[in-house]
Design a protein around this motif. Structure first.
Motif, mmCIF file in Angstrom:
data_model
loop_
_atom_site.group_PDB
_atom_site.id
_atom_site.type_symbol
_atom_site.label_atom_id
_atom_site.label_comp_id
_atom_site.label_asym_id
_atom_site.label_seq_id
_atom_site.Cartn_x
_atom_site.Cartn_y
_atom_site.Cartn_z
ATOM 1 N N GLY A 34 0.793 -1.207 0.000
ATOM 2 C CA GLY A 34 0.000 0.000 0.000
ATOM 3 C C GLY A 34 0.830 1.264 0.000
ATOM 4 O O GLY A 34 1.941 1.289 0.536
ATOM 5 N N PRO A 35 0.311 2.340 -0.612
ATOM 6 C CA PRO A 35 1.070 3.588 -0.755
ATOM 7 C C PRO A 35 1.536 4.185 0.566
ATOM 8 O O PRO A 35 2.609 4.799 0.621
ATOM 9 C CB PRO A 35 0.072 4.530 -1.453
ATOM 10 N N GLU A 36 0.748 4.002 1.626
ATOM 11 C CA GLU A 36 1.119 4.610 2.904
ATOM 12 C C GLU A 36 2.438 4.061 3.444
ATOM 13 O O GLU A 36 3.146 4.740 4.186
ATOM 14 C CB GLU A 36 -0.006 4.400 3.935
ATOM 15 N N THR A 37 2.803 2.836 3.039
ATOM 16 C CA THR A 37 4.058 2.249 3.521
ATOM 17 C C THR A 37 5.272 2.807 2.786
ATOM 18 O O THR A 37 6.409 2.502 3.157
ATOM 19 C CB THR A 37 4.040 0.720 3.363
ATOM 20 N N LEU A 38 5.040 3.612 1.759
ATOM 21 C CA LEU A 38 6.129 4.182 0.970
ATOM 22 C C LEU A 38 6.390 5.647 1.293
ATOM 23 O O LEU A 38 7.188 6.296 0.620
ATOM 24 C CB LEU A 38 5.813 4.039 -0.521
#
Length: 218
Positions: A34-38
């Motif tokens: 997921g984008p939040e982990t990046l």
């Protein structure tokens, strides 16, 4: 501005993001979590003074949809998760290698009946797959760059079934700091798989061509 869409944010994906940004490309990067982990990676990439393009995180589908040129840089065993429809009509770079200890045994590959890039092409029938960046250490994608005309400039392979698609990828390879050797078709890409003379070798173009010619399939 041209956008590189990265499906995979591991070592190779992160290195390609850095070099593409330095070459003035925009980047959309994705992973399976997921984008939040990046967020931390995107912040680090965006804060680099050499970055000439913009970077953001997205889902794999968003990265594929945004891409003018896409990159699939995930384990072979996960290629079934690559979104198909958003990549229709697009050139897709395949950086992957087959590692049975990670991916499980694949009879077609073990028996030499196809290559790992041909498996990705089969999964993406509406896309044009080009093999590249599979035979260089990720850190060297950043550290081994040099300007065109540099003596013994490091060279990288492109392989694919469409000449125009290979040229688009070759232009990217050159823009981020490497000479290009056209290996041939996706079916020929076994010549730069793990265990071959050119795999991991720090070759210039002439050395790489010699290593490709010396490869044997086994």
């Amino acid at each position: 501005m041209t956008t590189l869409g990265l499906i995979g944010a591991g070592h190779i994906g992160s290195a390609l993001a850095r070099t593409a940004l330095d070459a003035g490309w925009d980047v959309v990067i994705s992973n399976s979590r997921g984008p939040e982990t990046l967020a931390d990676l995107v912040s680090e990439l965006a804060s680099r003074p050499t970055a000439g393009g913009a970077v953001r995180a997205g889902t794999a589908t968003e990265a594929a949809a945004a891409a003018d040129l896409a990159v699939v840089t995930i384990p072979l065993k996960a290629i079934g998760q690559v979104p198909v429809e958003p990549l229709d009509g697009k050139v897709v770079i395949d950086t992957n290698n087959y590692y049975p200890q990670r991916d499980g045994q694949v009879a077609e590959l073990d028996e030499g009946r196809c290559t790992s890039s041909e498996l990705l092409q089969r999964h993406l029938p509406g896309s044009t797959v080009v093999k590249a960046f599979n035979h260089i250490q990720a850190a060297q994608i950043v550290s081994a760059r040099s300007a065109p005309g540099t003596p013994h400039r490091r060279a990288l392979v492109v392989a694919g079934d469409d000449a125009a698609a290979k040229q688009r990828v070759a232009d990217l390879v050159d823009a981020i700091g490497f000479d290009v050797v056209d290996l041939g078709t996706l079916a020929d890409s076994w010549r730069i798989e793990p265990g071959t003379p050119g795999y991991g070798a720090e070759d210039d173009a002439d050395q790489l061509r010699a290593h490709l010619a010396a490869a044997t399939r086994g």
